[in-house]
Design a protein around this motif. Structure first.
Motif, PDB file in Angstrom:
ATOM      1  N   UNK A  14     -57.610 -23.402  23.666  1.00 58.37           N
ATOM      2  CA  UNK A  14     -58.430 -24.183  24.153  1.00 58.37           C
ATOM      3  C   UNK A  14     -59.599 -24.505  23.119  1.00 58.37           C
ATOM      4  N   UNK A  15     -60.167 -25.566  23.453  1.00 53.26           N
ATOM      5  CA  UNK A  15     -60.656 -26.595  22.250  1.00 53.26           C
ATOM      6  C   UNK A  15     -62.149 -27.154  23.443  1.00 53.26           C
ATOM      7  N   UNK A  16     -63.488 -26.578  23.187  1.00 53.87           N
ATOM      8  CA  UNK A  16     -64.320 -27.048  23.905  1.00 53.87           C
ATOM      9  C   UNK A  16     -65.241 -28.420  22.842  1.00 53.87           C
ATOM     10  N   UNK A  17     -65.367 -28.665  23.724  1.00 56.95           N
ATOM     11  CA  UNK A  17     -66.544 -29.805  22.953  1.00 56.95           C
ATOM     12  C   UNK A  17     -67.169 -30.545  24.119  1.00 56.95           C
ATOM     13  N   UNK A  18     -68.168 -30.215  23.074  1.00 52.38           N
ATOM     14  CA  UNK A  18     -69.951 -30.347  24.093  1.00 52.38           C
ATOM     15  C   UNK A  18     -70.440 -31.601  23.245  1.00 52.38           C
ATOM     16  N   UNK A  19     -71.567 -32.434  22.633  1.00 51.90           N
ATOM     17  CA  UNK A  19     -72.905 -32.948  22.774  1.00 51.90           C
ATOM     18  C   UNK A  19     -74.037 -32.595  23.393  1.00 51.90           C
ATOM     19  N   UNK A  20     -74.737 -31.110  22.239  1.00 51.68           N
ATOM     20  CA  UNK A  20     -76.452 -30.817  22.409  1.00 51.68           C
ATOM     21  C   UNK A  20     -77.009 -31.697  20.965  1.00 51.68           C
ATOM     22  N   UNK A  43     -72.270 -33.220  17.688  1.00 58.20           N
ATOM     23  CA  UNK A  43     -71.099 -32.688  18.619  1.00 58.20           C
ATOM     24  C   UNK A  43     -70.672 -31.256  18.235  1.00 58.20           C
ATOM     25  N   UNK A  44     -70.352 -30.449  19.310  1.00 56.79           N
ATOM     26  CA  UNK A  44     -70.142 -29.731  19.462  1.00 56.79           C
ATOM     27  C   UNK A  44     -68.698 -28.450  19.463  1.00 56.79           C
ATOM     28  N   UNK A  45     -68.065 -27.740  18.251  1.00 62.76           N
ATOM     29  CA  UNK A  45     -66.642 -27.532  19.240  1.00 62.76           C
ATOM     30  C   UNK A  45     -66.448 -26.319  18.945  1.00 62.76           C
ATOM     31  N   UNK A  68     -64.504 -21.013  13.424  1.00 60.56           N
ATOM     32  CA  UNK A  68     -65.551 -21.835  12.994  1.00 60.56           C
ATOM     33  C   UNK A  68     -65.276 -23.700  12.742  1.00 60.56           C
ATOM     34  N   UNK A  69     -66.339 -23.780  13.462  1.00 61.25           N
ATOM     35  CA  UNK A  69     -65.706 -25.620  13.028  1.00 61.25           C
ATOM     36  C   UNK A  69     -66.997 -26.281  12.434  1.00 61.25           C
ATOM     37  N   UNK A  70     -67.330 -27.041  12.108  1.00 61.08           N
ATOM     38  CA  UNK A  70     -68.528 -28.188  12.083  1.00 61.08           C
ATOM     39  C   UNK A  70     -67.954 -28.986  11.979  1.00 61.08           C
ATOM     40  N   UNK A  71     -68.124 -30.596  12.846  1.00 61.47           N
ATOM     41  CA  UNK A  71     -68.139 -31.820  12.778  1.00 61.47           C
ATOM     42  C   UNK A  71     -68.999 -32.551  12.703  1.00 61.47           C
ATOM     43  N   UNK A  72     -68.683 -34.101  12.308  1.00 59.81           N
ATOM     44  CA  UNK A  72     -70.314 -35.050  11.949  1.00 59.81           C
ATOM     45  C   UNK A  72     -69.680 -36.137  12.897  1.00 59.81           C
ATOM     46  N   UNK A  73     -69.984 -36.051  13.876  1.00 53.52           N
ATOM     47  CA  UNK A  73     -70.051 -38.044  14.640  1.00 53.52           C
ATOM     48  C   UNK A  73     -71.092 -38.854  14.958  1.00 53.52           C
ATOM     49  N   UNK A 128     -65.336 -36.937  12.230  1.00 53.46           N
ATOM     50  CA  UNK A 128     -65.447 -36.101  10.762  1.00 53.46           C
ATOM     51  C   UNK A 128     -65.039 -34.661  11.164  1.00 53.46           C
ATOM     52  N   UNK A 129     -63.946 -33.963  10.918  1.00 55.20           N
ATOM     53  CA  UNK A 129     -63.760 -32.948  10.825  1.00 55.20           C
ATOM     54  C   UNK A 129     -63.875 -32.170   9.297  1.00 55.20           C
ATOM     55  N   UNK A 130     -65.884 -31.956   9.317  1.00 53.69           N
ATOM     56  CA  UNK A 130     -66.568 -31.207   7.634  1.00 53.69           C
ATOM     57  C   UNK A 130     -65.844 -30.060   7.066  1.00 53.69           C
ATOM     58  N   UNK A 131     -65.285 -28.776   8.167  1.00 58.60           N
ATOM     59  CA  UNK A 131     -65.067 -27.741   7.672  1.00 58.60           C
ATOM     60  C   UNK A 131     -64.557 -27.055   9.043  1.00 58.60           C
ATOM     61  N   UNK A 132     -62.902 -25.899   8.793  1.00 53.04           N
ATOM     62  CA  UNK A 132     -62.175 -25.671   9.547  1.00 53.04           C
ATOM     63  C   UNK A 132     -62.005 -24.632   9.263  1.00 53.04           C
ATOM     64  N   UNK A 133     -62.876 -23.531   9.497  1.00 52.79           N
ATOM     65  CA  UNK A 133     -62.709 -21.983   8.077  1.00 52.79           C
ATOM     66  C   UNK A 133     -61.861 -20.897   9.722  1.00 52.79           C
ATOM     67  N   UNK A 134     -60.728 -20.635   9.272  1.00 51.43           N
ATOM     68  CA  UNK A 134     -60.505 -19.190  10.280  1.00 51.43           C
ATOM     69  C   UNK A 134     -59.888 -18.167   9.213  1.00 51.43           C
ATOM     70  N   UNK A 135     -60.067 -16.640  10.001  1.00 55.82           N
ATOM     71  CA  UNK A 135     -59.432 -16.022   9.072  1.00 55.82           C
ATOM     72  C   UNK A 135     -58.369 -15.663   8.808  1.00 55.82           C
ATOM     73  N   UNK A 136     -57.157 -15.568   7.701  1.00 56.88           N
ATOM     74  CA  UNK A 136     -55.849 -16.051   8.214  1.00 56.88           C
ATOM     75  C   UNK A 136     -55.410 -14.424   6.775  1.00 56.88           C
ATOM     76  N   UNK A 137     -55.582 -13.222   7.012  1.00 52.39           N
ATOM     77  CA  UNK A 137     -55.153 -12.140   5.797  1.00 52.39           C
ATOM     78  C   UNK A 137     -53.814 -12.421   6.354  1.00 52.39           C
ATOM     79  N   UNK A 138     -53.144 -13.027   4.671  1.00 56.27           N
ATOM     80  CA  UNK A 138     -51.710 -12.763   4.662  1.00 56.27           C
ATOM     81  C   UNK A 138     -50.871 -11.397   5.044  1.00 56.27           C
TER      82      UNK A 138
END
Length: 239
Positions: A43-49, A53-55, A90-95, A102-112
């Motif tokens: 699930x992806x939750x979006x909310x305006x604060x 726009x936060x995710x 962790x997601x940072x959006x620009x709206x 704008x998906x300014x950044x989506x970072x996630x830990x994926x150790x190979x």
């Protein structure tokens, strides 16, 4: 069949073309044909604060392997309770209030290394990493050899033989997974950026779906900075 117990079992395994080495090779082959495609679901939750726009995204399933490919290998599917790492996206959006985000950044830990361990556990279908190596490992040969042994046969039935084989494979898997985890730093973080489009599919001024445009990704680590292909889609689930 003559020889010491160890050599007579080895001869039987060789004659059958089976053994732990083959079990490991078969597992590696199954991993190789799947590890080029990962699909995270959740699930992806979006909310305006305060106009922003936060995710928040909470992955609850990982599919390793291509999805919906005719005659392709079925993906290995796992859930968080067997993951050996926490993706912690962790997601940072620009709206600016338009239908593009704008998906300014989506970072996630994926150790190979831990990712491969998770895939191995999923391949074992919940029966442990060793179970993923059963194909071609010679458990049937071992059971037959034990049953014909005048010393082992009376003391070890079919269940005992199966348990012995499973334990041996688990020990191999333990050594393998330990070596894999030690390689985590080589590639440890996935980052994405790009543009997302908000879709109103029925004209009710409500976002029904999200699709990506021009998404780029990197898999970063101590010794790597690799480009990856990525996509992000979402469908509205809650009114």
């Amino acid at each position: 069949m003559g020889g010491t117990p160890d050599t007579s079992l080895r001869m039987r395994l060789d004659a059958a073309g089976e053994g732990p080495e083959r079990g490991l090779r078969e597992l590696v082959a199954r991993l190789v044909e799947r590890l080029d495609t990962l699909r995270w679901v959740g699930p992806l939750e979006l909310r305006v604060t305060d106009g922003a726009l936060l995710a928040t995204w909470t992955p609850d399933s990982l599919e390793v392997g291509p999805v919906s490919v005719p005659d392709g290998p079925a993906p290995f599917v796992s859930e968080p309770d067997v993951w050996t790492f926490d993706p912690a996206p962790a997601i940072t959006l620009g709206w600016d209030g338009t239908d593009e985000v704008t998906l300014e950044s989506l970072s996630m830990s994926v150790p190979v290394g831990s990712l491969v361990v998770t895939a191995i556990v999923a391949a074992g279908m919940g029966d442990g990493a060793g179970a993923a190596m059963r194909e071609g490992a010679g458990c049937g040969v071992l059971a037959g050899w034990i049953s014909e042994s005048p010393t082992l046969g009376p003391a070890c039935d079919a269940v005992c033989a199966e348990t012995a084989c499973t334990r041996a494979l688990d020990r191999i898997a333990e050594a393998l997974t330990g070596a894999l985890v030690s390689s985590d730093e080589a590639r440890s973080e996935v980052t994405l950026e790009g543009t997302l489009r908000l879709l109103d599919q029925n004209g009710d001024l409500t976002v029904d779906a999200i699709e990506n445009r021009d998404l780029t990704g990197r898999w970063l680590g101590a010794s790597a900075d690799d480009a990856i292909d990525a996509s992000l889609t979402a469908d509205r689930m809650v009114d």
